[in-house]
Design an enzyme around this catalytic site. Structure first.
Site, short mmCIF file in Angstrom:
data_model
loop_
_atom_site.label_atom_id
_atom_site.label_comp_id
_atom_site.label_asym_id
_atom_site.label_seq_id
_atom_site.Cartn_x
_atom_site.Cartn_y
_atom_site.Cartn_z
N PHE A 97 -78.33 39.12 -12.38
CA PHE A 97 -76.90 39.03 -12.71
C PHE A 97 -76.28 40.11 -11.65
O PHE A 97 -75.27 39.53 -11.10
CB PHE A 97 -76.44 39.32 -14.01
CG PHE A 97 -76.75 40.43 -14.54
CD1 PHE A 97 -78.12 40.58 -15.39
CD2 PHE A 97 -76.16 41.73 -14.41
CE1 PHE A 97 -78.67 41.78 -15.76
CE2 PHE A 97 -76.65 42.79 -15.00
CZ PHE A 97 -77.77 43.15 -15.73
N ASP A 112 -80.18 53.14 -29.88
CA ASP A 112 -79.56 53.02 -28.64
C ASP A 112 -77.88 53.46 -29.11
O ASP A 112 -77.27 52.68 -29.39
CB ASP A 112 -79.51 51.71 -27.88
CG ASP A 112 -78.68 51.76 -26.85
OD1 ASP A 112 -77.98 52.66 -26.81
OD2 ASP A 112 -78.73 50.81 -25.87
N LYS A 123 -70.26 55.73 -21.64
CA LYS A 123 -69.63 54.85 -22.25
C LYS A 123 -68.81 55.71 -23.41
O LYS A 123 -67.75 56.44 -23.05
CB LYS A 123 -70.23 53.79 -23.30
CG LYS A 123 -70.76 52.35 -22.08
CD LYS A 123 -72.10 53.08 -21.45
CE LYS A 123 -72.55 51.70 -20.94
NZ LYS A 123 -73.66 51.90 -20.02
N ARG A 154 -71.47 37.19 -19.39
CA ARG A 154 -72.69 37.78 -20.31
C ARG A 154 -73.05 36.44 -21.09
O ARG A 154 -72.92 36.16 -22.00
CB ARG A 154 -72.04 38.66 -21.42
CG ARG A 154 -71.51 40.04 -20.90
CD ARG A 154 -72.63 41.22 -20.83
NE ARG A 154 -73.49 41.09 -19.56
CZ ARG A 154 -74.14 41.80 -18.93
NH1 ARG A 154 -74.19 43.17 -19.43
NH2 ARG A 154 -75.18 41.59 -18.00
N PHE A 167 -80.66 44.16 -24.97
CA PHE A 167 -79.69 44.79 -24.03
C PHE A 167 -80.65 44.51 -22.65
O PHE A 167 -81.69 44.77 -22.54
CB PHE A 167 -79.15 45.93 -24.06
CG PHE A 167 -78.15 46.21 -23.05
CD1 PHE A 167 -76.93 45.46 -22.99
CD2 PHE A 167 -78.33 47.14 -21.93
CE1 PHE A 167 -75.99 45.81 -21.94
CE2 PHE A 167 -77.54 47.26 -20.75
CZ PHE A 167 -76.14 46.60 -20.86
N THR A 168 -79.77 44.06 -21.51
CA THR A 168 -80.70 43.82 -20.22
C THR A 168 -81.53 44.89 -20.02
O THR A 168 -82.82 44.59 -19.82
CB THR A 168 -79.51 43.50 -19.33
OG1 THR A 168 -78.76 44.60 -19.09
CG2 THR A 168 -78.85 42.28 -19.44
N TYR A 176 -81.43 75.55 -10.89
CA TYR A 176 -82.46 74.50 -11.05
C TYR A 176 -83.11 74.34 -12.37
O TYR A 176 -83.40 73.30 -12.76
CB TYR A 176 -83.59 74.68 -10.01
CG TYR A 176 -84.52 73.46 -9.68
CD1 TYR A 176 -84.30 72.51 -8.97
CD2 TYR A 176 -85.45 73.30 -10.70
CE1 TYR A 176 -85.17 71.04 -8.87
CE2 TYR A 176 -86.44 71.98 -10.54
CZ TYR A 176 -86.19 71.25 -9.84
OH TYR A 176 -87.09 70.06 -9.69
C1 P71 Z 1 -72.23 47.71 -19.69
C2 P71 Z 1 -73.51 48.65 -19.23
C3 P71 Z 1 -73.70 49.01 -17.69
C4 P71 Z 1 -74.34 47.86 -17.34
C5 P71 Z 1 -75.89 47.74 -17.41
C6 P71 Z 1 -76.56 46.59 -17.06
C7 P71 Z 1 -75.81 45.51 -16.61
C8 P71 Z 1 -74.35 45.62 -16.33
C9 P71 Z 1 -73.83 46.68 -16.61
C10 P71 Z 1 -75.40 49.89 -20.32
C11 P71 Z 1 -76.01 50.16 -21.39
C12 P71 Z 1 -75.67 49.64 -22.51
C13 P71 Z 1 -76.52 49.85 -23.63
C14 P71 Z 1 -75.94 49.36 -25.09
C15 P71 Z 1 -78.00 50.80 -22.49
C16 P71 Z 1 -77.19 50.65 -21.29
C17 P71 Z 1 -77.72 51.24 -19.98
N1 P71 Z 1 -74.41 49.15 -20.24
N2 P71 Z 1 -77.58 50.42 -23.47
O1 P71 Z 1 -72.13 47.52 -20.72
O2 P71 Z 1 -74.51 48.96 -22.89
O3 P71 Z 1 -77.10 52.40 -19.77
O4 P71 Z 1 -75.92 51.96 -17.52
O5 P71 Z 1 -76.15 54.18 -18.01
O6 P71 Z 1 -78.12 52.88 -17.21
O7 P71 Z 1 -71.53 47.61 -18.59
P1 P71 Z 1 -76.98 52.92 -18.05
#
Ligand code: P71
Length: 463
Positions: A454, A221, A264, A388, A130-131, A78
């Protein structure tokens, strides 16, 4: 690299396969029913009904045998897990940030960082939204301002660094509001919503200089930093002989902290972290993480996850890995482009982005061209992609729709998962939909959730 490999112009994936997952194909009748049931939203399709999954490159990568064996070394204590210290050491060695806090994924880090660094009423300028990043900035009482260069909003502009920040726009914001009103600069590498577009080192150096003068931090980021570094190596004068490892370290050294979705670049299925060089930020974040994620030495992750991230970071910085990864994306992009299909150019790092506005010029943005095209691609061949455009952009805090310039369908390529033959099948399917594009009629939204609509919104076909 061996002399033989150096002399050849063809290249191949720097790995071979040891285990495979069988794919399932479906009939068109089955897919028509499945997408209707999913409300024409590819996020709501069961993956069992998908043939080639290009929804995202997030958490969908294939881990190496080294990562799987690291799993077995996970220390599940832990507190003070050995695996935490291994992750900390990897981040310090390869990225150079001083203090780190693991989180369950990227948005966990964004939540904590936003709460610590944004005071209500403050402004966060950044290179395109970013969303999840923007939603956490807004929930913390901040307001995001897009200061990416204008070229980024034009899918046909061939600028080699469409992720660059317009320092002039930043300066205007600072002059108008005062530097104290700026919480920090939100700088993404290989900007996702722009089509996987990099910033240049030159631009980052200028930004760094500017922010030192005005005492503003740069929060990076770094979700796709190695992919950004590959483009710097290929395109920026003076970087051709530098390794991705060196370039990544230089990028990080010009920023003050970071949030990372390790799902990623870092080649794992789950995980993320926040990093900072500022002890005060670290201290507050370390306290807050126990509220949302878990103790600061695991932050919502298993020990084994932290082990796999540590190995994945190192693998992501291998020059041959990035050459093959981005090479595959470009192979697909060039094939689609040569069929006369409009895509975002230059081709980005993590996927091919189809310009749905030009693909379906007869559909106004209120009929959701990108959402419609993603549904049609699925119906055509079982390929799952992601909208997107206007659906992803959502609404302003005052309720009005954002109308983003870019209305895109993303064909996202998971790392080390699909082959070149899969790319051929994808390109052929996109062409088939292109042939019948004039018969696509658009969609109507019938359910809209409040946050990040979305993911769960549903639609009906316009008759
Ligand atoms: C991608 C994602 C995953 C995602 C997130 C939101 C809507 C659809 C799909 C996530 C990112 C990203 C960047 C630049 C932060 C996050 C969040 N991308 N910054 O592209 O691309 O990370 O998903 O691990 O929480 O499909 P998280």
């Amino acid at each position: 690299m061996s002399e033989v490999i150096k002399a050849r112009s063809s290249w191949a994936e720097p790995y071979k396969m040891k285990m495979v997952e069988l794919l399932k194909t479906t009939t068109k009748a089955h897919r028509l029913k499945a997408i209707q049931k999913a409300g024409y939203n590819t996020f709501l399709l069961p993956s069992e009904d998908v043939y080639i999954d290009l929804l995202t490159d997030s958490g969908t990568n294939a881990m190496s045998d080294r990562q799987w064996s690291a799993f077995m070394l996970g220390d599940e204590a832990y507190a003070g897990s050995k695996s935490y210290f291994r992750l900390e050491a990897a981040i310090q060695k390869f990225y150079g940030y001083k203090y780190i806090i693991p989180t369950h994924q990227g948005r966990g880090a964004e939540n904590i960082l936003s709460q610590v660094m944004i005071k209500p009423g403050q402004i966060i300028p950044g290179n395109m939204y970013f969303t999840t990043t923007r939603v956490h900035q807004e929930l913390a009482g901040g307001k995001f301002y897009d200061i990416i260069i204008e070229e980024a909003h034009d899918p046909n502009n061939l600028h080699p660094f469409k992720g660059n920040i317009d320092i002039q726009k930043l300066d205007e914001l600072v002059k108008k509001n005062g530097a104290e009103k700026i919480a920090y600069i939100s700088l993404a590498s290989n900007v996702n919503m722009a089509g996987g577009q990099p910033f240049s080192m030159e631009n980052l150096k200028q930004l760094h200089q500017y922010t030192r003068k005005h005492n503003i931090q740069i929060i990076h980021d770094m979700t796709r930093v190695a992919e950004n570094a590959y483009f710097i190596q290929q395109r920026e004068p003076g970087y051709r002989k530098k390794s991705i490892r060196q370039i990544v370290k230089e990028i990080c050294s010009l920023t003050d902290g970071a949030t990372m979705s390790a799902k990623k670049d870092a080649l794992v299925n789950i995980g993320g972290f926040m990093a900072t060089n500022d002890y005060k930020v670290y201290e507050e974040a370390r306290n807050l993480v126990v509220v949302y994620e878990g103790l600061h030495t695991y932050g919502g992750l298993a020990g084994r996850d932290m082990e796999a991230i540590a190995v994945g970071i190192e693998e992501s910085l291998d020059d041959q890995h990035q050459k093959a990864r981005i090479g595959q994306v470009h192979y697909l992009g060039n094939k689609i482009k040569s069929a006369g299909i409009p895509i975002v150019q230059p081709i980005g790092g993590h996927g091919v982005f189809i310009d749905a506005k030009s693909f379906l010029p007869h559909l106004p943005q209120d009929l959701f061209p990108a959402q419609s095209l993603a549904a049609e691609l699925y119906i055509e061949s079982g390929i799952r992609t992601m909208e997107r455009g206007i659906v992803s952009a959502g609404r302003r805090p005052n309720g009005e729709n954002y109308y983003p310039n870019l209305e895109l369908v993303r064909l996202t390529i998971p790392r080390r998962v699909y082959t070149q033959a899969h790319m051929d099948v994808i390109a052929e399917s996109v062409s088939a939909v292109f042939q019948r594009r004039s018969r696509i009629k658009g969609l109507k939204m019938i359910y809209e959730p409040k946050y990040l609509r979305f993911f769960q919104a549903t639609f009906e076909k316009i008759k």
